[in-house]
Enzyme design. Structure first.
Site, PDB file in Angstrom:
ATOM      1  N   SER A 113       0.816  -1.220   0.000  1.00 47.25           N
ATOM      2  CA  SER A 113       0.000   0.000   0.000  1.00 47.25           C
ATOM      3  C   SER A 113       0.846   1.265   0.000  1.00 47.25           C
ATOM      4  O   SER A 113       0.485   2.265  -0.632  1.00 47.25           O
ATOM      5  CB  SER A 113      -0.938   0.011   1.211  1.00 47.25           C
ATOM      6  OG  SER A 113      -1.786  -1.112   1.204  1.00 47.25           O
TER       7      SER A 113
ATOM      8  N   HIS B 295       1.001   4.505   4.428  1.00 46.26           N
ATOM      9  CA  HIS B 295       0.275   5.124   3.323  1.00 46.26           C
ATOM     10  C   HIS B 295       0.694   6.580   3.146  1.00 46.26           C
ATOM     11  O   HIS B 295       1.005   7.030   2.032  1.00 46.26           O
ATOM     12  CB  HIS B 295      -1.236   5.058   3.581  1.00 46.26           C
ATOM     13  CG  HIS B 295      -1.783   3.674   3.558  1.00 46.26           C
ATOM     14  ND1 HIS B 295      -3.115   3.402   3.785  1.00 46.26           N
ATOM     15  CD2 HIS B 295      -1.200   2.477   3.326  1.00 46.26           C
ATOM     16  CE1 HIS B 295      -3.314   2.101   3.690  1.00 46.26           C
ATOM     17  NE2 HIS B 295      -2.166   1.520   3.422  1.00 46.26           N
TER      18      HIS B 295
END
Length: 289
Positions: A208, A265
């Site tokens: 991610s 992230h």
């Protein structure tokens, strides 16, 4: 890259660029000596690009379809037919899949420990692990990267792999495989180390952070370099930002999706944007000389 054409002052490259992207021909429009220039990234695409350029010269408003352009390779309609042009992206996804198998998608703690950012032991109901300084002192530098290869569940792996392939392969064809590898390693290290230092817990993983790095890079590049293709639209970028913000709430836990590596992230996005700024400066200096 191959220089195909230099546009006259009264010629506008927007339509020919659109035609080339429709046929999946990677290219760039750059300015040099006061003129727009058309550069093709893959020399094998040169002949096809020249054919499209000739059609555009006869009719600047020309449109192409598969039936109108028989010289266009049908295989280009399938993104996986061009896998050999994105070898680093494909290799990363294969490696990630292998790690998913040997770790049982997070269920096999004995093999999972090979890839976490710090080795750990389960003592009773507690987890004991080393700080990052000891990891580096042992020379286990691979651990700065390998958490990105870990996934906890099939959905987690599939979601990340699809986005890495969709965005990553396009960026690799634009910047080249070697630079793409440097980019990917930089983003993965930044997101993994940041997640560990801020959160203080070694059991995290996933691509991610790289996904957000790719998205941030692809989104800002058209702003930094004239002629760079738009890969990430504004609505799609808004979706990723909203998803990032949702991760900092309890909404995902309520729906049973578990915790999210929010710091990975965020730092993936920041590092992707930072690399875009650095890359654009190097690109402009290279074009100047």
């Amino acid at each position: 890259m191959v220089l195909i054409y230099e546009f006259a002052a009264n010629e506008h490259p927007q339509n020919v660029s659109k035609l080339l992207w429709q046929q999946r021909i990677s290219h760039r429009i750059v300015q040099a000596s006061g003129h727009d220039q058309l550069w093709i990234l893959d020399p094998s695409d040169s002949e096809q690009a020249l054919n499209i350029l000739q059609l555009w010269q006869h009719d600047p408003d020309v449109t192409l379809s598969e039936s109108d352009s028989p010289k266009v390779k049908k295989s280009r309609l399938n993104s996986f037919q061009d896998w050999h042009k994105s070898p680093m992206t494909l290799a990363l996804l294969i490696l990630t899949s292998v790690v998913g198998l040997v770790t049982g998608l997070g269920d096999y703690l004995d093999t999972l420990e090979w890839f976490t950012i710090s080795s750990f032991d389960i003592i009773g109901n507690r987890i004991q692990f080393d700080p990052l300084s000891e990891v580096l002192a042992k020379g286990e530098y691979w651990r700065l990267i390998t958490p990105a290869l870990i996934h906890f569940g099939a959905a987690h792996l599939i979601f990340n792999a699809l986005w890495v392939w969709e965005v990553g392969r396009k960026i690799e064809r634009l910047m080249g495989s070697f630079v793409w590898l440097i980019f990917a390693v930089f983003v993965m290290i930044a997101s993994n180390v940041g997640q560990y230092l801020i959160n203080g817990y070694p059991l995290f993983g996933g691509l991610s952070g790289l996904v957000y790095g790719l998205v941030g890079f692809a989104w800002v590049m058209p702003v930094l370099i004239h002629g760079w293709p738009v890969i990430i639209s504004k609505p799609l970028m808004a979706f990723f930002i909203v998803w990032l913000l949702i991760g900092y709430t309890d909404v995902l836990s309520v729906f049973g999706l578990g915790s999210v590596a929010n710091e990975a992230h965020l730092l993936g996005l920041v590092s992707g944007l930072a690399f875009a700024g650095f890359y654009s400066v190097i690109w402009k200096l290279f074009k100047k000389y």
